[in-house]
Design a protein around this motif. Sequence first.
Motif, PDB file in Angstrom:
ATOM      1  N   ILE A 161       5.450  11.492   2.069  1.00 21.64           N
ATOM      2  CA  ILE A 161       6.672  10.829   2.530  1.00 21.64           C
ATOM      3  C   ILE A 161       6.441   9.330   2.694  1.00 21.64           C
ATOM      4  O   ILE A 161       7.240   8.504   2.245  1.00 21.64           O
ATOM      5  N   ILE A 162       5.327   8.971   3.312  1.00 23.08           N
ATOM      6  CA  ILE A 162       5.002   7.551   3.502  1.00 23.08           C
ATOM      7  C   ILE A 162       4.765   6.878   2.158  1.00 23.08           C
ATOM      8  O   ILE A 162       5.239   5.757   1.913  1.00 23.08           O
ATOM      9  N   CYS A 198       8.136   6.310   0.551  1.00 21.66           N
ATOM     10  CA  CYS A 198       8.836   5.191   1.203  1.00 21.66           C
ATOM     11  C   CYS A 198       8.240   3.847   0.778  1.00 21.66           C
ATOM     12  O   CYS A 198       8.977   2.890   0.514  1.00 21.66           O
ATOM     13  N   ASP A 199       6.919   3.779   0.703  1.00 22.00           N
ATOM     14  CA  ASP A 199       6.272   2.540   0.245  1.00 22.00           C
ATOM     15  C   ASP A 199       6.702   2.207  -1.179  1.00 22.00           C
ATOM     16  O   ASP A 199       6.975   1.049  -1.506  1.00 22.00           O
ATOM     17  N   TRP A 218       3.476  14.233   5.390  1.00 22.96           N
ATOM     18  CA  TRP A 218       3.755  12.848   5.756  1.00 22.96           C
ATOM     19  C   TRP A 218       3.037  11.852   4.856  1.00 22.96           C
ATOM     20  O   TRP A 218       3.513  10.741   4.653  1.00 22.96           O
ATOM     21  N   ILE A 266       9.476   3.138  -2.638  1.00 21.96           N
ATOM     22  CA  ILE A 266      10.888   2.731  -2.610  1.00 21.96           C
ATOM     23  C   ILE A 266      10.988   1.245  -2.289  1.00 21.96           C
ATOM     24  O   ILE A 266      11.768   0.513  -2.891  1.00 21.96           O
ATOM     25  N   ASN A 267      10.198   0.799  -1.322  1.00 22.06           N
ATOM     26  CA  ASN A 267      10.231  -0.615  -0.955  1.00 22.06           C
ATOM     27  C   ASN A 267       9.804  -1.507  -2.115  1.00 22.06           C
ATOM     28  O   ASN A 267      10.270  -2.632  -2.229  1.00 22.06           O
TER      29      ASN A 267
END
Length: 133
Positions: free
Chosen positions: A29-30, A33-34, A26, A36-37
């Motif tokens: 993954i986090i 995602c960060d 995780w 990607i933003n």
Amino acid sequence: MAEAEGESLESWLNKVTYPSNGQEDWEYIIGFCDQINKELEGAVRLLAHKIQYPQEWENPIFDEEEKSKLLAELLKSKNPDDLQEANKLMNSMVKEDEARIQKVTKRQHPLGEVNNNVKLLNEMLVPYSKEDS
């Protein structure tokens, strides 16, 4: 999450999708995602590239080299047990190669269908005119 600073989107994706990860990590993954933003446009291009081209878990070059070296050693041996082991190794290498080819084919088939559908839609739009509709 101090590791996130300076990491590229591709390095995060590689961490998230690394084949030897037994389960989801995780933190990665986090971090992905960060990232990607932060880089949405780049993320789309990167993901499209990863989908279209073979994944790491498909072409494992180092494993193949090690198996090839082992196979060569086993084939040089006069011991019947070594030759039997070489036969098993060759069979497993053939099965792995067939599985890789099947995965590539499964991925390429839908891409070919999409390409054909786009061509068909473009052909259908050629005679279309806003004034006549």
